[in-house]
Design an enzyme around this catalytic site. Structure first.
Site, PDB file in Angstrom:
ATOM      1  N   SER A  29       6.666  10.903   0.999  1.00  0.00           N
ATOM      2  CA  SER A  29       5.690  11.994   0.331  1.00  0.00           C
ATOM      3  C   SER A  29       6.497  13.617   0.086  1.00  0.00           C
ATOM      4  O   SER A  29       6.507  13.303   0.410  1.00  0.00           O
ATOM      5  CB  SER A  29       4.600  11.437   1.069  1.00  0.00           C
ATOM      6  OG  SER A  29       4.146  11.525   1.355  1.00  0.00           O
TER       7      SER A  29
ATOM      8  N   ASP B 297       8.976   9.425  -3.004  1.00  0.00           N
ATOM      9  CA  ASP B 297       7.224   8.960  -3.104  1.00  0.00           C
ATOM     10  C   ASP B 297       6.304   9.449  -4.364  1.00  0.00           C
ATOM     11  O   ASP B 297       6.392  10.791  -3.525  1.00  0.00           O
ATOM     12  CB  ASP B 297       6.933   8.120  -2.063  1.00  0.00           C
ATOM     13  CG  ASP B 297       5.441   7.210  -1.442  1.00  0.00           C
ATOM     14  OD1 ASP B 297       6.443   5.891  -2.945  1.00  0.00           O
ATOM     15  OD2 ASP B 297       4.666   7.292  -0.815  1.00  0.00           O
TER      16      ASP B 297
ATOM     17  N   ASP C  62       5.929   9.619 -11.162  1.00  0.00           N
ATOM     18  CA  ASP C  62       4.599   9.112 -11.134  1.00  0.00           C
ATOM     19  C   ASP C  62       3.701   9.578 -12.398  1.00  0.00           C
ATOM     20  O   ASP C  62       2.954  10.810 -11.611  1.00  0.00           O
ATOM     21  CB  ASP C  62       3.573   9.152  -9.416  1.00  0.00           C
ATOM     22  CG  ASP C  62       2.360   8.265  -9.929  1.00  0.00           C
ATOM     23  OD1 ASP C  62       1.748   7.839 -10.971  1.00  0.00           O
ATOM     24  OD2 ASP C  62       1.945   7.881  -8.638  1.00  0.00           O
TER      25      ASP C  62
ATOM     26  N   GLY D 214      -4.689   4.051   1.092  1.00  0.00           N
ATOM     27  CA  GLY D 214      -4.862   3.998   2.386  1.00  0.00           C
ATOM     28  C   GLY D 214      -6.278   2.959   2.879  1.00  0.00           C
ATOM     29  O   GLY D 214      -5.136   2.188   3.358  1.00  0.00           O
TER      30      GLY D 214
ATOM     31  N   HIS E 170       2.335  -0.853  -4.653  1.00  0.00           N
ATOM     32  CA  HIS E 170       2.111   0.680  -3.404  1.00  0.00           C
ATOM     33  C   HIS E 170       0.937   0.001  -3.088  1.00  0.00           C
ATOM     34  O   HIS E 170      -0.485  -1.215  -3.462  1.00  0.00           O
ATOM     35  CB  HIS E 170       1.495   1.544  -4.500  1.00  0.00           C
ATOM     36  CG  HIS E 170       2.760   2.710  -5.087  1.00  0.00           C
ATOM     37  ND1 HIS E 170       3.412   3.544  -4.577  1.00  0.00           N
ATOM     38  CD2 HIS E 170       3.759   1.943  -5.854  1.00  0.00           C
ATOM     39  CE1 HIS E 170       4.238   4.308  -4.842  1.00  0.00           C
ATOM     40  NE2 HIS E 170       4.950   2.837  -5.851  1.00  0.00           N
ATOM     41  N   GLY E 171       0.148   0.288  -2.228  1.00  0.00           N
ATOM     42  CA  GLY E 171      -0.634   0.213  -1.339  1.00  0.00           C
ATOM     43  C   GLY E 171      -1.037  -0.818  -0.832  1.00  0.00           C
ATOM     44  O   GLY E 171      -2.101  -1.580  -0.463  1.00  0.00           O
ATOM     45  N   ALA E 172       0.200  -1.315  -0.331  1.00  0.00           N
ATOM     46  CA  ALA E 172      -0.281  -3.194   0.512  1.00  0.00           C
ATOM     47  C   ALA E 172      -0.166  -2.603   1.679  1.00  0.00           C
ATOM     48  O   ALA E 172       0.392  -3.787   2.110  1.00  0.00           O
ATOM     49  CB  ALA E 172       1.353  -2.915  -0.274  1.00  0.00           C
TER      50      ALA E 172
ATOM     51  N   ILE F 105       4.167  -0.118   2.381  1.00  0.00           N
ATOM     52  CA  ILE F 105       3.731   0.234   3.112  1.00  0.00           C
ATOM     53  C   ILE F 105       3.564   2.011   4.310  1.00  0.00           C
ATOM     54  O   ILE F 105       4.433   1.958   4.824  1.00  0.00           O
ATOM     55  CB  ILE F 105       3.889  -1.195   4.570  1.00  0.00           C
ATOM     56  CG1 ILE F 105       3.668  -2.098   3.724  1.00  0.00           C
ATOM     57  CG2 ILE F 105       3.073  -0.986   5.951  1.00  0.00           C
ATOM     58  CD1 ILE F 105       4.028  -3.127   4.402  1.00  0.00           C
ATOM     59  N   ASP F 106       2.507   2.037   4.589  1.00  0.00           N
ATOM     60  CA  ASP F 106       2.310   3.694   5.099  1.00  0.00           C
ATOM     61  C   ASP F 106       1.141   3.646   6.143  1.00  0.00           C
ATOM     62  O   ASP F 106       1.296   3.687   7.220  1.00  0.00           O
ATOM     63  CB  ASP F 106       2.014   4.520   4.000  1.00  0.00           C
ATOM     64  CG  ASP F 106       2.394   5.867   4.903  1.00  0.00           C
ATOM     65  OD1 ASP F 106       2.171   6.365   6.113  1.00  0.00           O
ATOM     66  OD2 ASP F 106       1.662   7.328   4.111  1.00  0.00           O
TER      67      ASP F 106
HETATM   68  O1  G3H Z   1       1.564   6.959  -1.448  1.00  0.00           O
HETATM   69  C1  G3H Z   1       0.523   8.052  -0.242  1.00  0.00           C
HETATM   70  C2  G3H Z   1       0.855   7.475   0.592  1.00  0.00           C
HETATM   71  O2  G3H Z   1       0.972   6.977   1.913  1.00  0.00           O
HETATM   72  C3  G3H Z   1       1.565   8.763   1.028  1.00  0.00           C
HETATM   73  O3  G3H Z   1       0.661   9.260   1.694  1.00  0.00           O
HETATM   74  O4  G3H Z   1       0.912  12.372   0.541  1.00  0.00           O
HETATM   75  O5  G3H Z   1      -0.574  11.301   2.831  1.00  0.00           O
HETATM   76  O6  G3H Z   1       2.008  11.109   2.995  1.00  0.00           O
HETATM   77  P1  G3H Z   1       0.818  11.396   1.653  1.00  0.00           P
HETATM   78  P1  13P Z   2      -0.199   1.712   1.815  1.00  0.00           P
HETATM   79  O1  13P Z   2      -1.657   3.513   1.891  1.00  0.00           O
HETATM   80  O2  13P Z   2      -1.796   0.735   1.713  1.00  0.00           O
HETATM   81  O3  13P Z   2      -0.323   1.774   2.957  1.00  0.00           O
HETATM   82  O4  13P Z   2       0.274   2.183   0.484  1.00  0.00           O
HETATM   83  C1  13P Z   2       2.186   2.944   0.623  1.00  0.00           C
HETATM   84  C2  13P Z   2       2.147   3.379  -0.477  1.00  0.00           C
HETATM   85  O5  13P Z   2       1.560   2.819  -1.631  1.00  0.00           O
HETATM   86  C3  13P Z   2       2.966   4.501  -0.830  1.00  0.00           C
HETATM   87  O6  13P Z   2       3.309   4.991  -1.837  1.00  0.00           O
HETATM   88 ZN    ZN Z   3       1.730   4.417  -3.428  1.00  0.00          ZN
END
Ligand code: G3H
Ligand code: 13P
Ligand code: ZN
Length: 332
Positions: free
Chosen positions: A56, A93, A115, A190, A225-227, A269-270
């Site tokens: 990212s 990302d 994006d 998040g 995303h956001g999974a 998944i992050d």
């Molecule tokens: O979509 C967001 C990802 O979880 C990356 O988050 O920009 O804080 O690294 P970040």
């Molecule tokens: P989460 O915050 O749900 O893990 O989503 C991560 C994500 O979409 C990264 O692009």
């Molecule tokens: Zn994302």
């Protein structure tokens, strides 16, 4: 210019076809540091899963883009030295503009996301088309996004989900030539995905919208995303050992399993990884106040992270065991 194929990476085209055909999703895990990357690679090698390594803007700012690129190259070598030929994609990302996509491609990324989801439709189309035109010259695959997820993505915060319009999705795919599409069906970024009142449960994802999109563009790879599931066990450990994550809640795993069976080919998944690491680090430091060697807390955190990814590959995404379907694409 370094081409990703010289680094042992592949783009996402063939693995998405495999995921679509066999009803699973490719894990897209974010990394910012060595321990996260080791956990991802070890977990995906041990479960024989294809994997997308995601970088990212936040990761680039934290670690340095060049360092991350070399770490990814090292990760490919590490997997091969472990005797594995799992397919590995290096993906940008949430690319915010053309320049970041271009520079990532020139550095050896095999896949980029542009994006433009916060832009008006026509501007999103224009920007995405420009990235696709450039990326396809190098056989780099491109993910676009249509619809807005609630939550925080890098510096952008959206209060409300704007669900993807199925008719717009068709138009977007046709006009841009994009290889995959991230859609908004109720996931969000998040650890605080929903504000639930006592007794309320998480609202289900909008599978009706997903089905409409699948009907209109059959076989086209969809991205979620956001999974993260915001695994309650990790939230509880964090809170037990001095943390304060009140009201953290994510996407139930059965919803993700259902999505993985559909046209959803990539699941991002992050946050779950962040929670796992934090839980273990807090636990170790709380239980042993004398610890000051980072390996003593980062090592156990890495092990828990690896175990979490292995379980996700096996039980949630269904990608485990599918690495071998793509060994023929990997150069020796
Ligand atoms: O979509 C967001 C990802 O979880 C990356 O988050 O920009 O804080 O690294 P970040
Ligand atoms: P989460 O915050 O749900 O893990 O989503 C991560 C994500 O979409 C990264 O692009
Ligand atoms: Zn994302």
């Amino acid at each position: 210019m370094i081409h990703y194929s010289d680094l042992g990476l592949i783009n996402s085209r063939e693995i998405f076809k495999g995921a679509m055909k066999d009803g699973y999703a490719i894990p897209a895990y974010n990394f910012n540091n060595m321990e996260q990357l080791q956990a991802i690679i070890r977990a995906c090698v041990e479960t024989d899963s294809p994997v997308i390594l995601q970088v990212s803007k936040g990761a680039r700012n934290y670690a340095d883009p060049t360092l991350l690129r070399y770490m990814a190259e090292g990760a490919v070598r590490m997997a091969r030295e472990m005797g594995s030929k799992i397919p590995i994609v290096l993906h940008l990302d949430h690319g915010a503009d053309f320049e970041i996509c271009k520079s990532s491609i020139e550095m050896g990324f095999s896949s980029v996301m542009i994006d433009g989801s916060h832009l008006p439709f026509e501007e999103n189309v224009e920007l995405t088309r420009k990235v696709v035109e450039y990326a396809h010259k190098f056989d780099v695959t491109v993910e676009g996004e249509l619809g807005v997820l609630a939550g925080v993505e890098d510096d952008v915060k959206a209060e409300k989900t704007l669900y993807t319009e199925p008719d717009q999705a068709v138009e977007f795919v046709e006009k841009t030539g994009v290889d995959s599409l991230a859609i908004a069906i109720g996931t969000s970024h998040g650890a605080y995905k929903f504000k639930l009142k006592p007794g309320q449960s998480v609202p289900p994802l909008r599978f009706d919208i997903l089905e409409e999109i699948e009907k209109r563009i059959p076989g086209f790879p969809i991205v979620l995303h956001g999974a993260s599931s915001v695994i309650p066990e990790y939230v509880d450990i964090i809170n037990k050992y001095g943390g304060a994550l009140d009201g953290a809640v994510g996407i139930p795993e059965d919803q993700l399993r259902k999505a993985a069976n559909s046209a959803v080919c990539k699941i991002n998944i992050d946050s779950d990884g962040r929670l796992a690491m934090t839980a273990k680090i807090r636990e170790v430091l709380w239980n042993d106040p004398k610890v000051f060697d980072p390996r003593k807390y980062l090592g156990p955190a890495r092990d828990l992270l690896k175990a979490m990814y292995m379980r996700k590959n096996r039980e949630v995404l269904g990608s485990a065991g599918h690495g071998k379907d793509f060994y023929h694409l990997i150069k020796d």
